[in-house]
Design a protein around this motif. Structure first.
Motif, PDB file in Angstrom:
ATOM      1  N   TYR A 118       0.608  -1.196  -0.052  1.00  0.00           N
ATOM      2  CA  TYR A 118       0.128   0.065  -0.121  1.00  0.00           C
ATOM      3  C   TYR A 118       0.879   1.407   0.105  1.00  0.00           C
ATOM      4  N   SER A 125      -6.535  -0.400   0.863  1.00  0.00           N
ATOM      5  CA  SER A 125      -7.785  -1.157   0.208  1.00  0.00           C
ATOM      6  C   SER A 125      -7.062  -2.243  -0.502  1.00  0.00           C
ATOM      7  N   SER A 127      -8.846  -4.179  -2.623  1.00  0.00           N
ATOM      8  CA  SER A 127      -9.475  -4.190  -3.881  1.00  0.00           C
ATOM      9  C   SER A 127      -8.849  -3.030  -4.837  1.00  0.00           C
ATOM     10  N   GLU A 128      -8.159  -2.366  -4.307  1.00  0.00           N
ATOM     11  CA  GLU A 128      -7.569  -0.906  -5.182  1.00  0.00           C
ATOM     12  C   GLU A 128      -6.141  -1.487  -5.262  1.00  0.00           C
ATOM     13  N   THR A 129      -5.725  -2.494  -4.982  1.00  0.00           N
ATOM     14  CA  THR A 129      -3.959  -2.933  -5.109  1.00  0.00           C
ATOM     15  C   THR A 129      -4.087  -4.046  -6.251  1.00  0.00           C
ATOM     16  N   ASP A 194     -13.543  -5.379   3.619  1.00  0.00           N
ATOM     17  CA  ASP A 194     -12.343  -4.212   3.362  1.00  0.00           C
ATOM     18  C   ASP A 194     -12.172  -3.528   4.694  1.00  0.00           C
ATOM     19  N   GLU A 198     -12.002   3.641   3.641  1.00  0.00           N
ATOM     20  CA  GLU A 198     -13.039   3.633   2.355  1.00  0.00           C
ATOM     21  C   GLU A 198     -13.839   2.563   2.204  1.00  0.00           C
TER      22      GLU A 198
END
Length: 204
Positions: A118, A125, A127-129, A194, A198
Protein backbone atom coordinates in the motif's frame (compact mmCIF):
# COMPACT_ATOMS: atom_id res chain seq x y z
CA UNK A 1 -15.35 25.76 11.07
CA UNK A 2 -11.97 25.00 12.64
CA UNK A 3 -13.64 23.27 15.60
CA UNK A 4 -15.73 21.12 13.23
CA UNK A 5 -12.64 20.02 11.30
CA UNK A 6 -10.86 19.17 14.56
CA UNK A 7 -13.81 17.06 15.74
CA UNK A 8 -13.91 15.22 12.40
CA UNK A 9 -10.16 14.52 12.58
CA UNK A 10 -10.53 13.17 16.13
CA UNK A 11 -13.41 10.93 15.03
CA UNK A 12 -11.31 9.55 12.17
CA UNK A 13 -8.35 8.87 14.47
CA UNK A 14 -10.58 7.22 17.08
CA UNK A 15 -12.24 5.05 14.43
CA UNK A 16 -8.87 4.01 13.04
CA UNK A 17 -7.74 2.85 16.48
CA UNK A 18 -10.96 0.94 17.13
CA UNK A 19 -10.80 -0.76 13.73
CA UNK A 20 -7.06 -1.34 13.99
CA UNK A 21 -7.11 -2.85 17.47
CA UNK A 22 -10.13 -5.03 16.84
CA UNK A 23 -8.63 -6.17 13.54
CA UNK A 24 -5.30 -6.89 15.20
CA UNK A 25 -6.96 -9.13 17.79
CA UNK A 26 -9.12 -10.87 15.18
CA UNK A 27 -6.30 -11.64 12.77
CA UNK A 28 -3.98 -12.77 15.57
CA UNK A 29 -6.69 -15.27 16.53
CA UNK A 30 -7.10 -16.31 12.89
CA UNK A 31 -3.37 -16.95 12.55
CA UNK A 32 -3.47 -19.06 15.71
CA UNK A 33 -6.41 -21.07 14.42
CA UNK A 34 -4.70 -21.73 11.09
CA UNK A 35 -1.55 -22.83 12.94
CA UNK A 36 -3.47 -25.88 14.22
CA UNK A 37 -3.58 -27.22 10.68
CA UNK A 38 -0.08 -28.65 10.96
CA UNK A 39 1.38 -31.60 9.07
CA UNK A 40 4.82 -33.06 9.93
CA UNK A 41 7.13 -32.66 6.96
CA UNK A 42 9.77 -35.41 6.50
CA UNK A 43 12.02 -33.06 4.52
CA UNK A 44 12.35 -30.51 7.34
CA UNK A 45 12.25 -30.08 11.14
CA UNK A 46 9.51 -27.51 10.55
CA UNK A 47 5.97 -28.72 9.78
CA UNK A 48 3.78 -27.55 6.94
CA UNK A 49 1.03 -25.32 8.35
CA UNK A 50 -1.46 -22.70 7.23
CA UNK A 51 0.02 -20.32 9.79
CA UNK A 52 1.75 -18.24 7.12
CA UNK A 53 -1.55 -17.87 5.26
CA UNK A 54 -2.80 -16.08 8.37
CA UNK A 55 0.28 -13.86 8.27
CA UNK A 56 -0.39 -13.04 4.60
CA UNK A 57 -4.03 -12.17 5.31
CA UNK A 58 -3.03 -10.05 8.30
CA UNK A 59 -0.67 -7.95 6.18
CA UNK A 60 -3.14 -7.70 3.32
CA UNK A 61 -6.15 -6.57 5.31
CA UNK A 62 -4.53 -4.60 8.16
CA UNK A 63 -1.49 -3.05 6.46
CA UNK A 64 1.92 -2.36 7.95
CA UNK A 65 1.11 -0.74 11.31
CA UNK A 66 -1.93 -2.65 12.52
CA UNK A 67 -0.82 -5.85 10.83
CA UNK A 68 2.46 -5.54 12.70
CA UNK A 69 0.57 -5.02 15.96
CA UNK A 70 -1.46 -8.14 15.23
CA UNK A 71 1.67 -10.21 14.57
CA UNK A 72 3.25 -8.97 17.81
CA UNK A 73 0.08 -9.88 19.72
CA UNK A 74 0.18 -13.34 18.18
CA UNK A 75 3.83 -13.97 19.11
CA UNK A 76 3.37 -12.54 22.61
CA UNK A 77 0.27 -14.62 23.29
CA UNK A 78 2.06 -17.78 22.20
CA UNK A 79 5.11 -16.90 24.28
CA UNK A 80 2.89 -16.48 27.35
CA UNK A 81 1.44 -19.95 26.92
CA UNK A 82 -1.52 -19.68 24.57
CA UNK A 83 -1.41 -22.85 22.40
CA UNK A 84 -1.46 -20.98 19.08
CA UNK A 85 1.84 -21.91 17.48
CA UNK A 86 2.13 -24.72 14.92
CA UNK A 87 0.22 -27.81 16.07
CA UNK A 88 -0.88 -26.12 19.30
CA UNK A 89 2.64 -25.35 20.50
CA UNK A 90 3.37 -22.51 22.92
CA UNK A 91 5.96 -20.97 25.20
CA UNK A 92 9.43 -19.51 25.01
CA UNK A 93 10.85 -22.96 24.31
CA UNK A 94 9.20 -22.88 20.89
CA UNK A 95 10.47 -19.37 20.18
CA UNK A 96 14.00 -20.36 21.13
CA UNK A 97 13.88 -23.72 19.37
CA UNK A 98 14.87 -24.60 15.81
CA UNK A 99 11.64 -23.24 14.29
CA UNK A 100 11.42 -20.10 16.43
CA UNK A 101 12.99 -17.85 13.82
CA UNK A 102 9.90 -18.13 11.65
CA UNK A 103 7.77 -16.81 14.51
CA UNK A 104 10.13 -13.94 15.33
CA UNK A 105 10.00 -12.90 11.69
CA UNK A 106 6.24 -12.42 11.51
CA UNK A 107 6.00 -8.81 12.78
CA UNK A 108 8.83 -7.72 10.48
CA UNK A 109 7.43 -9.59 7.49
CA UNK A 110 3.89 -8.28 8.03
CA UNK A 111 5.08 -4.68 8.32
CA UNK A 112 7.13 -5.06 5.14
CA UNK A 113 4.30 -6.69 3.19
CA UNK A 114 1.79 -4.05 4.29
CA UNK A 115 4.14 -1.24 3.31
CA UNK A 116 4.98 -2.74 -0.07
CA UNK A 117 1.33 -3.46 -0.85
CA UNK A 118 0.00 0.00 0.00
CA UNK A 119 2.96 2.39 0.26
CA UNK A 120 1.77 3.57 3.66
CA UNK A 121 1.66 2.50 7.29
CA UNK A 122 -2.12 2.55 7.64
CA UNK A 123 -4.78 0.13 6.45
CA UNK A 124 -5.02 0.04 2.67
CA UNK A 125 -7.75 -1.19 0.36
CA UNK A 126 -6.89 -4.61 -1.13
CA UNK A 127 -9.45 -4.21 -3.90
CA UNK A 128 -7.58 -1.16 -5.17
CA UNK A 129 -4.17 -2.87 -5.16
CA UNK A 130 -3.06 -4.65 -8.31
CA UNK A 131 -2.52 -8.39 -8.17
CA UNK A 132 1.10 -8.12 -9.31
CA UNK A 133 1.93 -5.66 -6.54
CA UNK A 134 0.14 -7.77 -3.94
CA UNK A 135 1.92 -10.96 -5.01
CA UNK A 136 5.30 -9.16 -4.99
CA UNK A 137 4.64 -7.85 -1.46
CA UNK A 138 3.72 -11.31 -0.17
CA UNK A 139 6.73 -12.86 -1.89
CA UNK A 140 9.04 -10.31 -0.25
CA UNK A 141 7.55 -11.12 3.15
CA UNK A 142 8.03 -14.82 2.49
CA UNK A 143 11.74 -14.23 1.90
CA UNK A 144 12.00 -12.43 5.25
CA UNK A 145 10.19 -15.26 7.05
CA UNK A 146 12.44 -17.93 5.58
CA UNK A 147 15.64 -15.93 5.95
CA UNK A 148 15.12 -15.51 9.70
CA UNK A 149 13.64 -18.97 10.11
CA UNK A 150 16.55 -20.61 8.35
CA UNK A 151 19.11 -18.58 10.28
CA UNK A 152 17.78 -19.70 13.67
CA UNK A 153 17.37 -23.29 12.51
CA UNK A 154 20.98 -23.31 11.32
CA UNK A 155 22.26 -22.04 14.68
CA UNK A 156 20.03 -24.08 17.00
CA UNK A 157 20.26 -27.32 15.02
CA UNK A 158 23.93 -26.82 14.12
CA UNK A 159 23.33 -27.22 10.39
CA UNK A 160 25.61 -26.25 7.54
CA UNK A 161 24.28 -23.23 5.66
CA UNK A 162 23.44 -25.17 2.49
CA UNK A 163 21.55 -27.83 4.44
CA UNK A 164 19.74 -25.17 6.50
CA UNK A 165 18.62 -23.30 3.39
CA UNK A 166 17.38 -26.54 1.87
CA UNK A 167 15.45 -27.95 4.86
CA UNK A 168 14.47 -24.57 6.27
CA UNK A 169 13.35 -22.78 3.11
CA UNK A 170 13.63 -24.35 -0.34
CA UNK A 171 11.49 -27.42 0.38
CA UNK A 172 8.65 -25.13 1.50
CA UNK A 173 8.57 -22.82 -1.50
CA UNK A 174 5.86 -24.75 -3.43
CA UNK A 175 3.59 -24.66 -0.37
CA UNK A 176 4.22 -20.94 0.14
CA UNK A 177 3.42 -20.22 -3.50
CA UNK A 178 0.08 -21.99 -2.97
CA UNK A 179 -0.58 -19.90 0.16
CA UNK A 180 0.16 -16.68 -1.72
CA UNK A 181 -2.30 -17.76 -4.40
CA UNK A 182 -4.88 -18.59 -1.71
CA UNK A 183 -4.42 -15.18 -0.02
CA UNK A 184 -4.88 -13.36 -3.33
CA UNK A 185 -7.96 -15.50 -4.07
CA UNK A 186 -9.47 -14.54 -0.69
CA UNK A 187 -8.84 -10.85 -1.44
CA UNK A 188 -10.35 -11.01 -4.91
CA UNK A 189 -13.35 -13.05 -3.73
CA UNK A 190 -14.48 -10.29 -1.38
CA UNK A 191 -15.12 -12.91 1.31
CA UNK A 192 -13.31 -10.78 3.91
CA UNK A 193 -14.54 -7.18 4.34
CA UNK A 194 -12.26 -4.28 3.38
CA UNK A 195 -10.94 -2.85 6.67
CA UNK A 196 -9.76 0.44 5.17
CA UNK A 197 -11.60 3.70 5.87
CA UNK A 198 -12.92 3.65 2.30
CA UNK A 199 -14.17 0.10 2.66
CA UNK A 200 -15.95 0.84 5.94
CA UNK A 201 -17.53 3.99 4.50
CA UNK A 202 -18.83 2.05 1.50
CA UNK A 203 -20.68 -0.37 3.80
CA UNK A 204 -22.51 2.34 5.70
Amino acid sequence: MGMQQTDEQVDIVDEEHVVGLSGAALFAALTGALAYLSIPYPLSPAPVTLQVLGVFLTATFLGAKWGGVSAVLYVQAGALGAPIFAGGGAGLGTLLGPTGGYLWSYPIAVALMGWLAYGQLGIGSPSETGTTRLVAALAAGTLVIYALGTAQMMVVSDLAIVEAIWVGAVVFFPAEAAKIAAAVAVVRSGAVPDWSAEGIASRR
